[in-house]
Design a protein around this motif. Structure first.
Motif, mmCIF file in Angstrom:
data_model
loop_
_atom_site.group_PDB
_atom_site.id
_atom_site.type_symbol
_atom_site.label_atom_id
_atom_site.label_comp_id
_atom_site.label_asym_id
_atom_site.label_seq_id
_atom_site.Cartn_x
_atom_site.Cartn_y
_atom_site.Cartn_z
ATOM 1 N N TYR A 234 -25.577 -38.823 -29.879
ATOM 2 C CA TYR A 234 -26.973 -39.202 -29.633
ATOM 3 C C TYR A 234 -27.274 -39.056 -28.148
ATOM 4 O O TYR A 234 -26.458 -39.430 -27.301
ATOM 5 C CB TYR A 234 -27.234 -40.648 -30.058
ATOM 6 C CG TYR A 234 -28.629 -40.900 -30.590
ATOM 7 C CD1 TYR A 234 -28.842 -41.195 -31.928
ATOM 8 C CD2 TYR A 234 -29.744 -40.821 -29.754
ATOM 9 C CE1 TYR A 234 -30.120 -41.421 -32.428
ATOM 10 C CE2 TYR A 234 -31.023 -41.042 -30.244
ATOM 11 C CZ TYR A 234 -31.204 -41.333 -31.579
ATOM 12 O OH TYR A 234 -32.469 -41.545 -32.079
ATOM 13 N N ASN A 235 -28.440 -38.509 -27.856
ATOM 14 C CA ASN A 235 -28.926 -38.437 -26.480
ATOM 15 C C ASN A 235 -30.062 -39.442 -26.326
ATOM 16 O O ASN A 235 -31.087 -39.340 -26.990
ATOM 17 C CB ASN A 235 -29.436 -37.028 -26.148
ATOM 18 C CG ASN A 235 -29.963 -36.922 -24.721
ATOM 19 O OD1 ASN A 235 -30.870 -37.635 -24.315
ATOM 20 N ND2 ASN A 235 -29.391 -36.005 -23.958
ATOM 21 N N TRP A 236 -29.854 -40.412 -25.465
ATOM 22 C CA TRP A 236 -30.894 -41.393 -25.155
ATOM 23 C C TRP A 236 -31.488 -41.000 -23.806
ATOM 24 O O TRP A 236 -30.890 -41.229 -22.768
ATOM 25 C CB TRP A 236 -30.302 -42.802 -25.082
ATOM 26 C CG TRP A 236 -29.578 -43.215 -26.327
ATOM 27 C CD1 TRP A 236 -28.233 -43.150 -26.566
ATOM 28 C CD2 TRP A 236 -30.170 -43.774 -27.513
ATOM 29 N NE1 TRP A 236 -27.941 -43.626 -27.830
ATOM 30 C CE2 TRP A 236 -29.112 -44.014 -28.434
ATOM 31 C CE3 TRP A 236 -31.476 -44.091 -27.891
ATOM 32 C CZ2 TRP A 236 -29.323 -44.564 -29.696
ATOM 33 C CZ3 TRP A 236 -31.681 -44.623 -29.153
ATOM 34 C CH2 TRP A 236 -30.622 -44.859 -30.034
ATOM 35 N N TYR A 237 -32.668 -40.369 -23.847
ATOM 36 C CA TYR A 237 -33.262 -39.916 -22.588
ATOM 37 C C TYR A 237 -33.844 -41.100 -21.837
ATOM 38 O O TYR A 237 -34.571 -41.921 -22.404
ATOM 39 C CB TYR A 237 -34.340 -38.861 -22.851
ATOM 40 C CG TYR A 237 -34.762 -38.152 -21.585
ATOM 41 C CD1 TYR A 237 -33.860 -37.357 -20.893
ATOM 42 C CD2 TYR A 237 -36.040 -38.302 -21.070
ATOM 43 C CE1 TYR A 237 -34.228 -36.705 -19.719
ATOM 44 C CE2 TYR A 237 -36.429 -37.659 -19.905
ATOM 45 C CZ TYR A 237 -35.511 -36.864 -19.227
ATOM 46 O OH TYR A 237 -35.880 -36.236 -18.062
ATOM 47 N N GLN A 238 -33.536 -41.176 -20.540
ATOM 48 C CA GLN A 238 -33.913 -42.325 -19.729
ATOM 49 C C GLN A 238 -35.134 -42.084 -18.843
ATOM 50 O O GLN A 238 -35.661 -43.017 -18.242
ATOM 51 C CB GLN A 238 -32.736 -42.717 -18.810
ATOM 52 C CG GLN A 238 -31.400 -42.844 -19.538
ATOM 53 C CD GLN A 238 -31.345 -44.047 -20.451
ATOM 54 O OE1 GLN A 238 -31.450 -45.176 -20.006
ATOM 55 N NE2 GLN A 238 -31.193 -43.794 -21.745
ATOM 56 N N GLY A 239 -35.564 -40.823 -18.730
ATOM 57 C CA GLY A 239 -36.593 -40.493 -17.755
ATOM 58 C C GLY A 239 -35.943 -40.265 -16.401
ATOM 59 O O GLY A 239 -34.762 -40.562 -16.183
ATOM 60 N N GLY A 240 -36.713 -39.727 -15.465
ATOM 61 C CA GLY A 240 -36.146 -39.443 -14.153
ATOM 62 C C GLY A 240 -35.069 -38.381 -14.213
ATOM 63 O O GLY A 240 -34.147 -38.366 -13.382
ATOM 64 N N LEU A 241 -35.141 -37.492 -15.237
ATOM 65 C CA LEU A 241 -34.203 -36.385 -15.435
ATOM 66 C C LEU A 241 -32.799 -36.859 -15.776
ATOM 67 O O LEU A 241 -31.812 -36.159 -15.530
ATOM 68 C CB LEU A 241 -34.153 -35.482 -14.181
ATOM 69 C CG LEU A 241 -35.506 -35.015 -13.620
ATOM 70 C CD1 LEU A 241 -35.291 -34.151 -12.384
ATOM 71 C CD2 LEU A 241 -36.288 -34.246 -14.680
ATOM 72 N N ARG A 242 -32.682 -38.044 -16.363
ATOM 73 C CA ARG A 242 -31.373 -38.619 -16.689
ATOM 74 C C ARG A 242 -31.280 -38.933 -18.182
ATOM 75 O O ARG A 242 -32.260 -39.311 -18.806
ATOM 76 C CB ARG A 242 -31.140 -39.901 -15.880
ATOM 77 C CG ARG A 242 -31.017 -39.683 -14.381
ATOM 78 C CD ARG A 242 -30.953 -40.997 -13.625
ATOM 79 N NE ARG A 242 -32.238 -41.709 -13.696
ATOM 80 C CZ ARG A 242 -32.450 -42.794 -14.427
ATOM 81 N NH1 ARG A 242 -31.484 -43.301 -15.156
ATOM 82 N NH2 ARG A 242 -33.643 -43.375 -14.423
#
Length: 447
Positions: A234-242
């Motif tokens: 799973y990819n949990w995108y955090q924002g801020g390119l992270r």
């Protein structure tokens, strides 16, 4: 001609003014930002804010709905505090979609895609809210409503043909699925070596992606290993390119999964897709709608389809087999001499990918029960009994989402091939693929 263009502008302004007037009378969630001028761009920006707030409001009822959000934290806090009725949210989502449909398209091609994106995402949102309220749809109706696509039906005879071909390749006697698992068990990555193998695969995926795509400066992600999840990664995108990437190690991780997960969750998959949208659309164009990612929406078919196709694009043809032989197998402590054998069987087994859709269709349409669905997956998708049970729990939770992986890959592959043209070079294929990752396209745009 100039009179016609002027008349079109007057009609657009009149419709936009009516759009704003209707929104001013809407409930407190604010279907449009206060004070917006009646220009098309301002209306779209205001509608984007309303869309984000509606998605967060739905997320207050459905913890799986908002997969990623990196907008103002107070918007999410407001949504959770208010917890507005589902009936109101459904009406507002459908109403906003209807007003956007009533506007004349304006601006460049990307603006037209943006308007279509918001309309289809809102229609999907309204359908999801109806489901949360108790509505039940058939498999095909639900997938169309949520993901803007329907998976083709798969005939058992076709799957049996693939199993017959596998039977010729696999050693031993007995059912094909049992022989497959006995054979594949020799290709599991030892737990002590998994982190090194996976990080090495990630580095290779990033290197190949960065050579073809201008990755924004400062992008990064961290990796965690978890257990007892209904998914393998799973990819949990955090924002801020992270991003936070989690790999489920409850079940064995086989040699092919190292590169699959590295590409799918990382480069050029989910991590790249999410950060390209943030970089080009949120930061580059100020489109706030991409600060939220509703999981049960047409956007997911693009996300999952591009992530799966990204494996083929990063490691086309024999390049994958070469990487496995030179890097993955040695680092995993597996015999590199068996790579070609492994690749042949895995390539053929991938022809059974759509069997998962058929199991989910029959199960969700109440034609079979959970144990029968698991048995179907064991026979036709070659899953171990444990993996099949895990997949049924995935279907219980995410339902028709399963079509996004295989049908999504097929639709994205066809789109990229068509846009790149016959005999396209690797550079041309990557260019079209990168354009898709940076645009608001949805499934019906790919056909």
């Amino acid at each position: 001609m100039h009179e016609e263009a002027g008349g079109s502008r007057r009609r657009s302004a009149a419709r936009a003014a009516g759009f704003l007037a209707a929104a001013a009378a809407a409930p407190a969630i604010g279907l449009l930002a206060a004070g917006a001028a009646p220009g098309g761009e301002d209306v779209m920006d205001a509608a984007a804010v309303s869309y984000v707030k509606l998605a967060l409001a739905v997320g207050a009822h459905d913890p799986d709905y908002v997969d990623a959000y990196y907008g103002p934290p107070e918007w999410r806090q407001e949504a959770e505090r208010a917890r507005r009725p589902l009936s109101a949210l459904r009406g507002e989502a459908a109403g906003l979609a209807g007003r956007l449909e009533g506007m004349d398209p304006s601006g460049d091609g990307m603006e037209a895609l943006r308007r279509t994106f918001l309309i289809k995402q809102l229609r999907s949102m309204a359908a999801r809210v109806e489901m949360l309220g108790g509505r039940r749809m058939g498999f095909d109706e639900e997938s169309e409503a949520l993901y803007d696509a329907r998976a083709p039906r798969i005939d058992e005879a076709r799957l049996e043909q693939v199993l017959a071909r596998l039977e010729e390749l696999l050693p031993g006697k007995g059912p094909v699925h049992q022989r497959y698992h006995d054979w594949r068990s020799g290709f599991a990555i030892p737990p002590a070596r998994l982190d090194d193998v996976f990080k090495t695969a990630v580095a290779a995926c990033r290197e190949r992606t960065a050579a073809r795509v201008a990755l924004p400066e400062g992008e990064s992600f961290i990796i965690e290993y978890v257990k007892d999840k209904p998914w393998s990664g799973y990819n949990w995108y955090q924002g801020g390119l992270r991003s936070l990437i989690q790999v489920n190690v409850s079940l064995p991780v086989f040699a092919d999964r190292a590169l699959d997960l590295a590409c799918h969750e990382g480069y050029p998959g989910h991590h790249v897709y999410n950060m390209m949208l943030e970089h080009h659309l949120v930061k580059g164009r100020g489109w706030k709608e991409f600060t939220v990612y509703p999981l049960f929406s047409p956007q997911s078919l693009i996300a999952e389809g591009s992530a799966n196709l990204g494996i083929e694009i990063a490691f086309p043809g024999s390049e994958r087999e070469a990487f496995d032989r030179e890097v993955v197998f040695p680092r995993a402590g597996l015999d590199p001499a068996r790579v070609s054998e492994y690749a042949r069987v895995q390539e053929l087994s991938r022809e059974l990918d759509h069997a998962v859709n058929e199991a989910a269709r029959r199960y969700l349409d109440n034609a079979i029960d959970a144990s029968q669905a698991a048995a179907w997956l064991t026979r036709y998708a070659l899953m171990s009994p444990a993996a099949a049970r895990q997949r049924v729990t995935f279907i219980d939770r995410y339902r028709t989402y399963v079509i996004n992986y295989n049908l999504g890959r097929d639709l994205v592959r066809d789109h990229v091939a068509r846009r790149a043209g016959p005999g396209a070079t690797a550079a041309e294929t990557w260019r079209v693929f990168a354009e898709l990752l940076s645009s608001p396209r949805l499934p019906s745009d790919l056909r």
